[in-house]
Design an enzyme around this catalytic site. Sequence first.
Site, PDB file in Angstrom:
ATOM      1  N   LYS A  32       0.825  -1.201   0.000  1.00 34.53           N
ATOM      2  CA  LYS A  32       0.000   0.000   0.000  1.00 34.53           C
ATOM      3  C   LYS A  32       0.865   1.259   0.000  1.00 34.53           C
ATOM      4  O   LYS A  32       0.677   2.152  -0.828  1.00 34.53           O
ATOM      5  CB  LYS A  32      -0.903  -0.025   1.241  1.00 34.53           C
ATOM      6  N   ARG A 101      -3.530   2.851   8.301  1.00 32.79           N
ATOM      7  CA  ARG A 101      -3.802   1.581   7.624  1.00 32.79           C
ATOM      8  C   ARG A 101      -2.564   0.690   7.602  1.00 32.79           C
ATOM      9  O   ARG A 101      -1.439   1.155   7.472  1.00 32.79           O
ATOM     10  CB  ARG A 101      -4.282   1.842   6.191  1.00 32.79           C
ATOM     11  N   GLY A 110      -5.761 -11.379   6.265  1.00 29.83           N
ATOM     12  CA  GLY A 110      -5.965 -11.810   7.646  1.00 29.83           C
ATOM     13  C   GLY A 110      -5.587 -10.751   8.666  1.00 29.83           C
ATOM     14  O   GLY A 110      -5.817 -10.911   9.856  1.00 29.83           O
ATOM     15  N   MET A 112      -5.323  -6.825  10.482  1.00 23.55           N
ATOM     16  CA  MET A 112      -6.195  -5.689  10.725  1.00 23.55           C
ATOM     17  C   MET A 112      -5.961  -4.685   9.627  1.00 23.55           C
ATOM     18  O   MET A 112      -4.911  -4.613   9.025  1.00 23.55           O
ATOM     19  CB  MET A 112      -5.900  -5.067  12.072  1.00 23.55           C
ATOM     20  N   ARG A 336      -3.255  -1.938  -6.812  1.00 24.10           N
ATOM     21  CA  ARG A 336      -2.395  -3.128  -6.784  1.00 24.10           C
ATOM     22  C   ARG A 336      -2.783  -4.036  -7.931  1.00 24.10           C
ATOM     23  O   ARG A 336      -3.855  -3.888  -8.522  1.00 24.10           O
ATOM     24  CB  ARG A 336      -2.551  -3.870  -5.458  1.00 24.10           C
ATOM     25  N   HIS A 455      -4.963 -47.751 -15.486  1.00 25.70           N
ATOM     26  CA  HIS A 455      -5.648 -47.797 -16.776  1.00 25.70           C
ATOM     27  C   HIS A 455      -6.713 -46.703 -16.875  1.00 25.70           C
ATOM     28  O   HIS A 455      -6.753 -45.946 -17.841  1.00 25.70           O
ATOM     29  CB  HIS A 455      -6.276 -49.187 -16.956  1.00 25.70           C
ATOM     30  N   SER A 779      12.323 -42.739 -29.037  1.00 28.56           N
ATOM     31  CA  SER A 779      11.338 -42.041 -28.223  1.00 28.56           C
ATOM     32  C   SER A 779      11.291 -42.718 -26.862  1.00 28.56           C
ATOM     33  O   SER A 779      11.189 -43.937 -26.777  1.00 28.56           O
ATOM     34  CB  SER A 779       9.978 -42.127 -28.919  1.00 28.56           C
ATOM     35  N   ASN A 783       6.712 -44.018 -19.075  1.00 29.00           N
ATOM     36  CA  ASN A 783       5.891 -44.770 -18.104  1.00 29.00           C
ATOM     37  C   ASN A 783       6.578 -46.085 -17.762  1.00 29.00           C
ATOM     38  O   ASN A 783       6.821 -46.395 -16.594  1.00 29.00           O
ATOM     39  CB  ASN A 783       4.506 -45.085 -18.667  1.00 29.00           C
ATOM     40  N   CYS A 846       7.438 -39.930 -25.230  1.00 25.18           N
ATOM     41  CA  CYS A 846       6.026 -40.235 -25.503  1.00 25.18           C
ATOM     42  C   CYS A 846       5.306 -40.820 -24.302  1.00 25.18           C
ATOM     43  O   CYS A 846       4.216 -41.349 -24.436  1.00 25.18           O
ATOM     44  CB  CYS A 846       5.882 -41.136 -26.720  1.00 25.18           C
ATOM     45  N   TYR A 866      11.181 -33.284 -29.332  1.00 30.58           N
ATOM     46  CA  TYR A 866       9.749 -33.106 -29.095  1.00 30.58           C
ATOM     47  C   TYR A 866       9.295 -33.875 -27.867  1.00 30.58           C
ATOM     48  O   TYR A 866       9.962 -34.801 -27.415  1.00 30.58           O
ATOM     49  CB  TYR A 866       8.927 -33.557 -30.316  1.00 30.58           C
TER      50      TYR A 866
END
Length: 935
Positions: A32, A101, A110, A112, A336, A455, A779, A783, A846, A866
Amino acid sequence: MDRKRAGSRYIYRFGHAQAEGDGSMGEELGGKGASLAEMTRLGLPVPAGFTISTRACRFYLEQGAMPPSLEEELESALGWLELEQAQRLGGERDPLLLSVRSGASISMPGMMDTILNVGINDTNIDGLAVKQNVTFALDSYRRLLQMFGSVVLQIPKHAFDQASEGVSRDGEEASLRQTILSFQQLIEHRSGKPFPMDPRAQLRQAVVAVFESWNNDRARHYRRIHRTPENGGTAVTVQAMVFGNYGVNSGTGVGFTRNPSTGEKAMFAEFLANAQGEDIVAGIRTPMPIAELERTMPRVYRKLRTVTSRLEAHYRDVQDFEFTVQNGELFLLQTRAAKRSALAKLRSAVEMAEEGLISRTEALLRVTPSDLEEVLSPQLDFGNVELQPIAKGLPASPGSAVGQVALTADRAVELAGKHKQSPIILVRQETNADDIHGMDAAVGFLTAHGGATSHAAVVARGMGKCCITGAGGIVTDEVAGEVRIGEHTLKEGDWLSLDGSTGRVFPGQLTLRPSESFDNPFLTKLLYWARACSLTAVWANADTPQDAERASHASAMGIGLCRTEHMFFAKDRLAHIRSMILASSPAARERALASLLPVQQADFEELFRTMPGLPVTIRLIDPPLHEFLPTEVAAREELAQARLQGTDVENIQRLEELLLRVQQLSESNPMMGLRGCRLGIVHPEIIVMQVRAILRAALRVKAEGILALPEIMVPLVACVEEVRFLRKLIDATAANLFAEEDLFGQEGRRIGYRVGVMIEVPRAAACADEIAREVDFMSFGTNDLTQLTFGFSRDDAHKYLDTYLELGILKHNPFVTIDREGVGSLIRSAVRKAREANPDIKIGICGEHGGDPASIAFFAELGVDYVSCSPARLPMAQLSAAHTSIARAPVKSQQEKVPHGLRLVEGASLSHDLPSQIPSVFRSSSPSAGPTSLA
Ligand SMILES: [Mg+2]
């Protein structure tokens, strides 16, 4: 500003176009304070004041006392402000009133917030009344007492409400005077001390209260959730009051320079006439749309527009501002960067880049992959109701789904209806390949077992459907048509709602809020920019022509993985593949394969037509053959049924054979069994059929004038000899095919193709150099590579992964984000070795990791050409690839239009044209010598 003195001072003044701080000093002045200093410097209308720095707060919190020099600085700042305003704090006629302020370096709801009207007391209240009017003066005093009491002295708000209830209503002035009296009594009663009449004491107490609020419970809690450092402290801004409650020519408002939920470029603000700021926040009165201000105070409205546009242009971002109008004069109280929805982030980033306010690179960086995920997935609409989930599982595929429960794939198809008109949630203990038709019919899946790469999860992400896996406490009873979820029992046809982003399951039919579609023009534009600046191309995994269509629509630069066997699982094809597996002689097998060939060829033709001029990587058959047959239990049961009926001898014989074959093919560890390239080596005739189907399809579309770029990929290789064997087989099959007379005329007799391997076995990664010499591309199937490197089963690992993650044994799920240290280092060394052995080799990814932002960043670091992901993840992957490229090689704004996938080479000229249809990764490296160089 003399920032060199920053170390020795605590107070920074601002007023009348001059400020002792600026917008860059958020750490010192709080958000501020810094914004007020910056706005003052810009010459914008800001009430004069000063900010006490966060350092003073830290000193106070550490030492339990104010810094010794602060008192003197405060006096001097007050003296300056009194001169500026030509008013005196505590003065008897027209006193200076202050707002106090809080403001930390990041916004902290949260804490004041504000105390207004500091400086009023019993003595100067009449002087204040003379300046404006009695009601205004009394009302301002009442507000001060209430805010001071609740914020500084922490007297609960309801105590003030009670105190004002007992006040008689005979005339506004009289009742205000009575309220003031009862508030003063309340304060004295509750705090043991009378309300301080000395304005300087009011100010000092207010400042201390702001400092101490740094450590209140709400603030601590907020910092914990948002992982904000504990030691920052807050600044305090003290400002001359401006009044929005002077009458009809006054008011207060809040607003955004653009719509915070849609991003539309239109000032979005609300205004409350004759009110102070806290009236809006407290929701006491309903504010009116800003158009009302335009009607009642057109001059003020125009000025507000000018001023806020200027703010946005200055900060180069959407602003969230507060303002007050005092007797027709506009004042800015705060600005802001605005918090906004993912959709608004997307739109405002793109439009600001087009307006020239920010660069395209900045626009790209302002949107995160998870923003896109949010934009693209439909969401449950809870309205204002707090709902309790009845189960919670893994958020395996984002988005939301609302539908009727079906417990089997067949029931899902049946309940969905011919045109899938009814939304279905398929609820299973777990899914497998047999459930595909039901998964296709459903809008979402819920499974009791399975993890993020089970799966159900993989299929769901591929289909872009919502999926929750591993939801404990779910027991399905297919016979009874019931499912128990915790204490609830649902029947087939009952409604269920899934929140795939959090893994929560709700009973009943919640409303779905549709996402902005993939056709959102701002998304289209942003992703165009993303692809243009990416050094890593993004391809898609697509198993069917429909997948390829989606991939092409989302501008995938190639197909990185087409799993041919997924084409076999379709009902009409399963019969062909079964007769191939069950064939008793080589001749019978040849016949079965011959009937499969046209089916495969037709699918491949569709793929090539969908991706003209782009590489299409087709993986040869991979899963163990038994996956195409029924389970042993099912085969046994069917045989028993047939025997019971007992008439059709031929049928019984067929079923006996089937059972025998099922038993023969059964393996105790099928994941490491007769599958992948091993299958092709044992049954080369399958490979011959597939290669012929691929190349015939390519030749057919070539005859139609479409350029097909087939890439044939051999799965699960472990050693170079396997690669040599199969490459020879593939090349010989191609040579034989090209030599055939009856193909598509002289011209159409040859076509270029590439041969590559999928690296998913650690041994293959270790021998990547040897293998690289034999192939045109490789490639990484991350997994299986993760599964085999860890020795974790993809389908069952969730049983211990949760514990591992909880205990911190693993930092993240390696099936979701690539494990850099282990699997990643294997890939790193394999990439290096492969490139050294074969500089022309093309390298891709892949696995599922190809769609994960953190993993994409890692792969880009390794310099892969890629990454390939499911079509639904393309937008996120394209943006991630762009972010990574920007971070690695900052591209100047005029260089942003680099064609897709083009490596930036020093001195290379950069095209400013539209990205070429044929990706450079395909053009830039030529296939290795041999029969593949045919074109
Ligand atoms: Mg695999």
